[in-house]
Design a protein around this motif. Structure first.
Motif, mmCIF file in Angstrom:
data_model
loop_
_atom_site.group_PDB
_atom_site.id
_atom_site.type_symbol
_atom_site.label_atom_id
_atom_site.label_comp_id
_atom_site.label_asym_id
_atom_site.label_seq_id
_atom_site.Cartn_x
_atom_site.Cartn_y
_atom_site.Cartn_z
ATOM 1 N N TYR A 170 42.611 33.586 -25.026
ATOM 2 C CA TYR A 170 41.567 32.980 -25.866
ATOM 3 C C TYR A 170 41.973 32.933 -27.342
ATOM 4 O O TYR A 170 41.553 32.043 -28.081
ATOM 5 C CB TYR A 170 40.239 33.704 -25.653
ATOM 6 C CG TYR A 170 39.555 33.233 -24.391
ATOM 7 C CD1 TYR A 170 39.036 31.941 -24.300
ATOM 8 C CD2 TYR A 170 39.476 34.052 -23.267
ATOM 9 C CE1 TYR A 170 38.439 31.478 -23.127
ATOM 10 C CE2 TYR A 170 38.888 33.601 -22.094
ATOM 11 C CZ TYR A 170 38.377 32.307 -22.031
ATOM 12 O OH TYR A 170 37.806 31.841 -20.864
ATOM 13 N N LYS A 171 42.789 33.863 -27.770
ATOM 14 C CA LYS A 171 43.327 33.799 -29.128
ATOM 15 C C LYS A 171 44.227 32.562 -29.264
ATOM 16 O O LYS A 171 44.230 31.883 -30.301
ATOM 17 C CB LYS A 171 44.125 35.070 -29.421
ATOM 18 C CG LYS A 171 44.525 35.231 -30.881
ATOM 19 C CD LYS A 171 45.310 36.526 -31.098
ATOM 20 C CE LYS A 171 44.426 37.732 -30.922
ATOM 21 N NZ LYS A 171 45.153 38.994 -31.227
ATOM 22 N N LEU A 221 42.021 29.451 -29.563
ATOM 23 C CA LEU A 221 41.519 29.337 -30.942
ATOM 24 C C LEU A 221 42.608 28.773 -31.859
ATOM 25 O O LEU A 221 42.333 27.911 -32.700
ATOM 26 C CB LEU A 221 41.069 30.706 -31.452
ATOM 27 C CG LEU A 221 39.706 31.226 -30.985
ATOM 28 C CD1 LEU A 221 39.537 32.672 -31.436
ATOM 29 C CD2 LEU A 221 38.583 30.363 -31.530
ATOM 30 N N ARG A 222 43.806 29.269 -31.677
ATOM 31 C CA ARG A 222 44.934 28.827 -32.507
ATOM 32 C C ARG A 222 45.206 27.337 -32.328
ATOM 33 O O ARG A 222 45.576 26.639 -33.279
ATOM 34 C CB ARG A 222 46.171 29.642 -32.117
ATOM 35 C CG ARG A 222 47.461 29.250 -32.783
ATOM 36 C CD ARG A 222 48.575 30.194 -32.326
ATOM 37 N NE ARG A 222 49.872 29.788 -32.825
ATOM 38 C CZ ARG A 222 50.691 28.967 -32.190
ATOM 39 N NH1 ARG A 222 50.338 28.457 -31.017
ATOM 40 N NH2 ARG A 222 51.867 28.649 -32.707
ATOM 41 N N ASN A 273 42.953 25.178 -31.624
ATOM 42 C CA ASN A 273 41.697 24.475 -31.945
ATOM 43 C C ASN A 273 40.998 23.895 -30.717
ATOM 44 O O ASN A 273 40.270 22.912 -30.802
ATOM 45 C CB ASN A 273 41.946 23.341 -32.955
ATOM 46 C CG ASN A 273 42.410 23.876 -34.290
ATOM 47 O OD1 ASN A 273 41.893 24.873 -34.783
ATOM 48 N ND2 ASN A 273 43.419 23.231 -34.871
ATOM 49 N N LEU A 294 38.971 25.923 -28.954
ATOM 50 C CA LEU A 294 37.683 26.599 -29.071
ATOM 51 C C LEU A 294 37.401 26.885 -30.545
ATOM 52 O O LEU A 294 38.322 27.025 -31.353
ATOM 53 C CB LEU A 294 37.699 27.921 -28.295
ATOM 54 C CG LEU A 294 37.877 27.858 -26.778
ATOM 55 C CD1 LEU A 294 37.917 29.274 -26.215
ATOM 56 C CD2 LEU A 294 36.769 27.063 -26.115
ATOM 57 N N SER A 295 36.104 26.992 -30.862
ATOM 58 C CA SER A 295 35.717 27.338 -32.225
ATOM 59 C C SER A 295 35.261 28.790 -32.337
ATOM 60 O O SER A 295 35.129 29.330 -33.437
ATOM 61 C CB SER A 295 34.587 26.414 -32.705
ATOM 62 O OG SER A 295 33.474 26.512 -31.832
ATOM 63 N N SER A 296 35.006 29.426 -31.193
ATOM 64 C CA SER A 296 34.618 30.842 -31.195
ATOM 65 C C SER A 296 35.293 31.536 -30.013
ATOM 66 O O SER A 296 35.619 30.908 -29.006
ATOM 67 C CB SER A 296 33.094 31.002 -31.086
ATOM 68 O OG SER A 296 32.626 30.460 -29.865
ATOM 69 N N ASN A 297 35.481 32.821 -30.162
ATOM 70 C CA ASN A 297 36.220 33.591 -29.158
ATOM 71 C C ASN A 297 35.255 34.385 -28.277
ATOM 72 O O ASN A 297 34.591 35.304 -28.754
ATOM 73 C CB ASN A 297 37.186 34.545 -29.864
ATOM 74 C CG ASN A 297 38.136 35.216 -28.894
ATOM 75 O OD1 ASN A 297 37.940 35.201 -27.683
ATOM 76 N ND2 ASN A 297 39.182 35.814 -29.435
#
Length: 294
Positions: A79-80, A83-84, A86, A88-91
């Motif tokens: 999930y990190k 996010l990296r 883009n 997802l906007s939240s983890n």
């Protein structure tokens, strides 16, 4: 963005070992199946509550805290990565905590028992498989290297003049590990006998099977388990036990903790400090046996 993209990223950019990537793949596929079967959700729509359900299901299946923690570590990295990129906007892993793992001291075999094993002619008959097995045990206990590092050793990694071996550690980080006279001569005898076998399979790897192919993890596991059974009654008998034995012996004989860290290829001193507990326990035992006021 798929799990396959993430695994490719781990392989080429993070330079993770094939063993680690395989573990991540297994854990992420298990998580994917759970989310699809239980909630019919793709991984990009998973929330904190869904992950909590996954943890509960694992605990109900009596999966150990260590295994649950490893699976959550894979999810945290995944999930990190999303996010990296883009995606997802939240983890969803931000609030997830792994179950507390009970502290366990590293399991090791007393060096006296290992000396008894390696110095005895009773357990090794002089054949090529027997000599290879002895060299495997000598290498693991004499250098503290990991199983994957042992399997990746090539004959050219041994420097007989300097009495060192070149080890390719985690994330392709190279280090030089010193070897003693006994192990150096063991390598020499083993390699000479290996050459005389005239194997059809030509490999540059140091350790090979009875037929000359590159050695594989299960062969080394079976070898270590078989020979440790001769001198130890403890349940755990694995290549990593010999790594623990190496580190514990160094510490018991006064080696500096930072030096042990470098020899083991640890990224941080925290991973090495666990061996100090074994030494403290040993000192307590000696105190109880020897001091009149104990």
């Amino acid at each position: 963005m798929t799990v396959e993209h993430f695994l490719t990223y781990l392989q080429h950019e993070k330079r993770y070992s094939s063993h680690t990537i395989q573990s991540y793949q297994t854990d992420l596929l298990q998580f994917t199946d759970f989310m699809q079967q239980t909630f019919e959700l793709p991984l990009t729509e998973v929330k904190y509550v869904h992950i909590r359900n996954f943890i509960v299901a694992l605990m109900e299946d009596e999966i150990s805290e260590n295994s649950v923690g490893r699976k959550l570590s894979a999810l945290r990295s995944f999930y990190k990565y999303l996010l990296r990129e883009n995606v997802l906007s939240s983890n969803p892993m931000a609030l997830v905590k792994a179950p507390k793992v009970p502290k366990r001291l590293p399991v090791f075999v007393d060096e006296g028992k290992l000396d008894l094993l390696l110095d005895s002619e009773e357990f090794f008959d002089g054949s090529f498989p027997s000599l290879r097995d002895k060299t495997v045990i000598e290498t693991l206990f004499g250098t503290g290297i990991r199983l994957a590092e042992l399997l990746s050793l090539k004959e050219t990694d041994i420097n007989f003049y300097e009495s060192t071996i070149r080890v390719m550690g985690k994330r392709s980080k190279e280090r030089i590990v010193p070897i003693g006279k006994t192990l150096r001569e063991q390598f020499r005898v083993y390699m000479e006998l290996k050459t005389l076998q005239n194997f059809d399979n030509k490999t540059t790897m140091l350790f090979v099977t009875d037929k000359g192919a590159a050695a594989y993890p299960k062969l080394i596991y079976r070898t270590v388990q078989r020979y440790l059974t001769y001198v130890s009654t403890q349940d755990k008998k694995s290549p990593h036990v010999l790594r623990h034995s190496y580190a514990t012996s160094l510490l018991n004989r006064g080696a500096d903790l930072n030096a042990i860290k470098e020899l083991l290829g640890h990224a941080s001193l925290a991973a090495t400090q666990v061996y100090t507990h074994n030494s403290v326990e040993r000192l307590k035992t000696i105190y109880k046996q020897a001091h009149p006021k104990a």
